[in-house]
Design a protein around this motif. Sequence first.
Motif, PDB file in Angstrom:
ATOM      1  N   GLU A   1       0.843  -1.187   0.000  1.00  0.00           N
ATOM      2  CA  GLU A   1       0.000   0.000   0.000  1.00  0.00           C
ATOM      3  C   GLU A   1       0.882   1.242   0.000  1.00  0.00           C
ATOM      4  OE1 GLU A   1      -2.289  -0.222   3.607  1.00  0.00           O
ATOM      5  OE2 GLU A   1      -0.853   1.006   4.718  1.00  0.00           O
ATOM      6  N   ILE A   2       0.379   2.280  -0.624  1.00  0.00           N
ATOM      7  CA  ILE A   2       1.092   3.545  -0.675  1.00  0.00           C
ATOM      8  C   ILE A   2       0.098   4.641  -0.302  1.00  0.00           C
ATOM      9  CG2 ILE A   2       0.774   3.517  -3.194  1.00  0.00           C
ATOM     10  CD1 ILE A   2       3.497   5.428  -1.298  1.00  0.00           C
ATOM     11  N   ARG A   3       0.363   5.297   0.792  1.00  0.00           N
ATOM     12  CA  ARG A   3      -0.525   6.344   1.281  1.00  0.00           C
ATOM     13  C   ARG A   3      -0.118   7.691   0.688  1.00  0.00           C
ATOM     14  NH1 ARG A   3      -3.722   4.862   5.598  1.00  0.00           N
ATOM     15  NH2 ARG A   3      -3.352   2.711   6.290  1.00  0.00           N
TER      16      ARG A   3
ATOM     17  N   VAL B   1      15.973   8.291  -4.811  1.00  0.00           N
ATOM     18  CA  VAL B   1      15.822   8.182  -3.367  1.00  0.00           C
ATOM     19  C   VAL B   1      15.054   6.908  -3.030  1.00  0.00           C
ATOM     20  CG1 VAL B   1      15.123   9.392  -1.264  1.00  0.00           C
ATOM     21  CG2 VAL B   1      15.661  10.709  -3.323  1.00  0.00           C
ATOM     22  N   LEU B   2      15.626   6.102  -2.145  1.00  0.00           N
ATOM     23  CA  LEU B   2      14.950   4.916  -1.631  1.00  0.00           C
ATOM     24  C   LEU B   2      14.218   5.319  -0.358  1.00  0.00           C
ATOM     25  CD1 LEU B   2      14.565   1.787  -1.899  1.00  0.00           C
ATOM     26  CD2 LEU B   2      16.481   1.578  -0.291  1.00  0.00           C
ATOM     27  N   CYS B   3      12.922   5.020  -0.317  1.00  0.00           N
ATOM     28  CA  CYS B   3      12.080   5.455   0.783  1.00  0.00           C
ATOM     29  C   CYS B   3      11.293   4.281   1.358  1.00  0.00           C
ATOM     30  CB  CYS B   3      11.081   6.530   0.330  1.00  0.00           C
ATOM     31  SG  CYS B   3      11.807   7.859  -0.637  1.00  0.00           S
ATOM     32  N   GLN B   4      10.933   4.409   2.624  1.00  0.00           N
ATOM     33  CA  GLN B   4      10.033   3.468   3.289  1.00  0.00           C
ATOM     34  C   GLN B   4       8.967   4.292   3.998  1.00  0.00           C
ATOM     35  OE1 GLN B   4      11.594   1.177   6.627  1.00  0.00           O
ATOM     36  NE2 GLN B   4      10.421  -0.605   5.955  1.00  0.00           N
ATOM     37  N   GLN B   5       7.725   4.119   3.574  1.00  0.00           N
ATOM     38  CA  GLN B   5       6.638   4.964   4.047  1.00  0.00           C
ATOM     39  C   GLN B   5       7.024   6.431   3.820  1.00  0.00           C
ATOM     40  OE1 GLN B   5       5.415   3.732   7.992  1.00  0.00           O
ATOM     41  NE2 GLN B   5       4.825   1.707   7.278  1.00  0.00           N
ATOM     42  N   ASP B   6       7.099   7.260   4.873  1.00  0.00           N
ATOM     43  CA  ASP B   6       7.452   8.663   4.676  1.00  0.00           C
ATOM     44  C   ASP B   6       8.888   8.956   5.088  1.00  0.00           C
ATOM     45  OD1 ASP B   6       7.173   8.341   7.379  1.00  0.00           O
ATOM     46  OD2 ASP B   6       5.881  10.079   7.700  1.00  0.00           O
ATOM     47  N   ARG B   7       9.743   7.907   5.131  1.00  0.00           N
ATOM     48  CA  ARG B   7      11.138   8.069   5.545  1.00  0.00           C
ATOM     49  C   ARG B   7      12.077   7.943   4.355  1.00  0.00           C
ATOM     50  NH1 ARG B   7      13.701   4.527   8.824  1.00  0.00           N
ATOM     51  NH2 ARG B   7      12.334   2.795   8.270  1.00  0.00           N
ATOM     52  N   VAL B   8      13.060   8.830   4.299  1.00  0.00           N
ATOM     53  CA  VAL B   8      14.144   8.734   3.316  1.00  0.00           C
ATOM     54  C   VAL B   8      15.213   7.807   3.879  1.00  0.00           C
ATOM     55  CG1 VAL B   8      16.007   9.994   2.188  1.00  0.00           C
ATOM     56  CG2 VAL B   8      13.718  11.003   2.318  1.00  0.00           C
ATOM     57  N   LEU B   9      15.590   6.777   3.100  1.00  0.00           N
ATOM     58  CA  LEU B   9      16.605   5.822   3.537  1.00  0.00           C
ATOM     59  C   LEU B   9      17.944   6.049   2.845  1.00  0.00           C
ATOM     60  CD1 LEU B   9      14.495   2.519   3.527  1.00  0.00           C
ATOM     61  CD2 LEU B   9      14.857   4.115   5.426  1.00  0.00           C
ATOM     62  N   VAL B  10      17.922   6.187   1.526  1.00  0.00           N
ATOM     63  CA  VAL B  10      19.151   6.340   0.736  1.00  0.00           C
ATOM     64  C   VAL B  10      18.877   7.344  -0.375  1.00  0.00           C
ATOM     65  CG1 VAL B  10      20.846   5.196  -0.743  1.00  0.00           C
ATOM     66  CG2 VAL B  10      19.861   3.964   1.198  1.00  0.00           C
ATOM     67  N   TYR B  11      19.762   8.316  -0.511  1.00  0.00           N
ATOM     68  CA  TYR B  11      19.631   9.346  -1.543  1.00  0.00           C
ATOM     69  C   TYR B  11      20.928   9.349  -2.340  1.00  0.00           C
ATOM     70  CZ  TYR B  11      18.554  14.102  -3.383  1.00  0.00           C
ATOM     71  OH  TYR B  11      18.294  15.185  -4.186  1.00  0.00           O
ATOM     72  N   MET B  12      20.848   8.974  -3.615  1.00  0.00           N
ATOM     73  CA  MET B  12      22.008   8.931  -4.498  1.00  0.00           C
ATOM     74  C   MET B  12      21.828   9.912  -5.654  1.00  0.00           C
ATOM     75  SD  MET B  12      24.237   6.732  -3.390  1.00  0.00           S
ATOM     76  CE  MET B  12      24.400   5.310  -2.290  1.00  0.00           C
ATOM     77  N   GLU B  13      22.943  10.524  -6.064  1.00  0.00           N
ATOM     78  CA  GLU B  13      22.922  11.454  -7.195  1.00  0.00           C
ATOM     79  C   GLU B  13      23.975  11.057  -8.221  1.00  0.00           C
ATOM     80  OE1 GLU B  13      21.619  15.793  -5.821  1.00  0.00           O
ATOM     81  OE2 GLU B  13      23.426  15.116  -4.777  1.00  0.00           O
TER      82      GLU B  13
ATOM     83  N   ARG C   1      -2.914   0.240  -5.402  1.00  0.00           N
ATOM     84  CA  ARG C   1      -2.093   0.328  -4.181  1.00  0.00           C
ATOM     85  C   ARG C   1      -2.299   1.645  -3.431  1.00  0.00           C
ATOM     86  NH1 ARG C   1       1.903  -2.012  -7.642  1.00  0.00           N
ATOM     87  NH2 ARG C   1       2.446  -4.148  -7.032  1.00  0.00           N
ATOM     88  N   LEU C   2      -2.908   2.633  -4.085  1.00  0.00           N
ATOM     89  CA  LEU C   2      -3.005   3.967  -3.499  1.00  0.00           C
ATOM     90  C   LEU C   2      -4.102   4.041  -2.444  1.00  0.00           C
ATOM     91  CD1 LEU C   2      -2.608   6.582  -6.381  1.00  0.00           C
ATOM     92  CD2 LEU C   2      -1.138   6.242  -4.400  1.00  0.00           C
ATOM     93  N   ILE C   3      -3.765   4.632  -1.310  1.00  0.00           N
ATOM     94  CA  ILE C   3      -4.740   4.962  -0.270  1.00  0.00           C
ATOM     95  C   ILE C   3      -4.712   6.480  -0.113  1.00  0.00           C
ATOM     96  CG2 ILE C   3      -5.352   4.732   2.165  1.00  0.00           C
ATOM     97  CD1 ILE C   3      -4.025   1.986   2.119  1.00  0.00           C
ATOM     98  N   ARG C   4      -5.791   7.146  -0.469  1.00  0.00           N
ATOM     99  CA  ARG C   4      -5.834   8.608  -0.442  1.00  0.00           C
ATOM    100  C   ARG C   4      -6.268   9.075   0.950  1.00  0.00           C
ATOM    101  NH1 ARG C   4      -6.553   7.354  -5.794  1.00  0.00           N
ATOM    102  NH2 ARG C   4      -5.528   8.784  -7.265  1.00  0.00           N
ATOM    103  N   ASP C   5      -5.292   9.144   1.834  1.00  0.00           N
ATOM    104  CA  ASP C   5      -5.582   9.499   3.223  1.00  0.00           C
ATOM    105  C   ASP C   5      -5.179  10.922   3.567  1.00  0.00           C
ATOM    106  OD1 ASP C   5      -2.831   9.001   3.008  1.00  0.00           O
ATOM    107  OD2 ASP C   5      -2.671   8.492   5.132  1.00  0.00           O
ATOM    108  N   ALA C   6      -4.551  11.642   2.641  1.00  0.00           N
ATOM    109  CA  ALA C   6      -4.083  12.998   2.941  1.00  0.00           C
ATOM    110  C   ALA C   6      -5.222  13.997   2.855  1.00  0.00           C
ATOM    111  CB  ALA C   6      -2.970  13.393   1.986  1.00  0.00           C
TER     112      ALA C   6
END
Length: 289
Positions: A136-138, A166-178, A265-270
Motif C-alpha cells: 500500500e502507498i498512502r 531516493v529509496l524510501c520506506q513509508q514517509d522516511r528517506v533511507l538512501v539518496y544517491m545522485e 495500491r493507493l490509499i488517499r488518506d491525505a
Amino acid sequence: MTPTCPLLPDPTLPRLTRAVRGHDQTGAEIEIAVVEERPLTIYLNSQEIVTAMTIGDYPEYLALGFLRNQGMLRDDDVVTGVDYDEDVETVVVRTATQSNYEEKLKKKTRTSGCAVGTVFGDMMEGLEGVTLPEAEIRTSWLYALARRINTLPSLYLTAGAIHGTVLCQQDRVLVYMEDVGRHNAVDKVAGFMLRHDVPASDKILYTTGRLTSEMVIKTAMMGIPVLASRSGFTAWGVEIAQRLGLTLIGRMRGQRFVCLSGEGRLIRDADLAHVPDEDRRHRRKGAEE
C-alpha cells in the motif's frame, strides 16, 4: 537489513565538483561549482562490461547495481569480492561462478538516459517471471516525502546538472544517491540494497528524472512496487509498468500528482487542505525538467 540512518549526498566532498570561473549576463566575473564527470569501467570477473560516466562517489554500489539491474548478477550468484582501483578508475565484481556475456554485450544499445546509459537488446528477458509484491502507498507519505526530499542537502542545490534517486520506506528517506545520469543514480541504490541485503517489498523509489522504460525496468528488477517522480512519463514506460503491475506516479508538484499504473495500491488518506500547493514559479521550473 533496512538502514536506520539515511545515507545522504555530501555536496562538500571536494572531488565531486570543480570551481570554474566565467562571466554572467552583465559581463561580471563569477566563480561557480560545476559537477565533475569521471569514467568508471566495470568488470564482471575477467569480462569488461561497460565504461560509464559518473561523478565518482560510491563506485562499488554503482557496479553492483548496474550488473544486477542488467540481469548479469542473478539471485543465486554469490559475490565474492568488489574491488575498486581509484588510480585506473575500475571496479571488478567477482562471483563464485564465472560468466561469459560476450553475446549479450553485442546487443547493447544506447538508451534515452543522460550521459552514458546502456541496456541490452534483450532487456525485457530479465522481467520474465517478475512478480511485484502487494503493497500500500498512502498519499500522506508521498506528500511528506516530496517536501522532505526537496529540502535535503544535495549536489543539485550546489551545482545543478545532476539527477537524484531516493529509496524510501513509508514517509522516511533511507538512501539518496545522485549522478549525472538518472540510471547511474538508481543503480547506486540497487547496489546499496544488494550489498546490505535491504528488502524491497515495502519500499518506494523516487526519482528526479523522467519515468522512462529504463527507470521502470530497473525498479521492477529491484523488486520495488512503487516508482514516483515530479517529472513526466514516456508511453513505453507506462506500458511496461502496466504490464508488470508497478505503481507509477508522476508530475508530483504541490497537491498534484498523476498515477498511470497500479492505482489499486493507493490509499488517499491525505487532507489536501493541509498540503501546501506549489507556487507558479516552481510549476514552471517543474515543466522544464
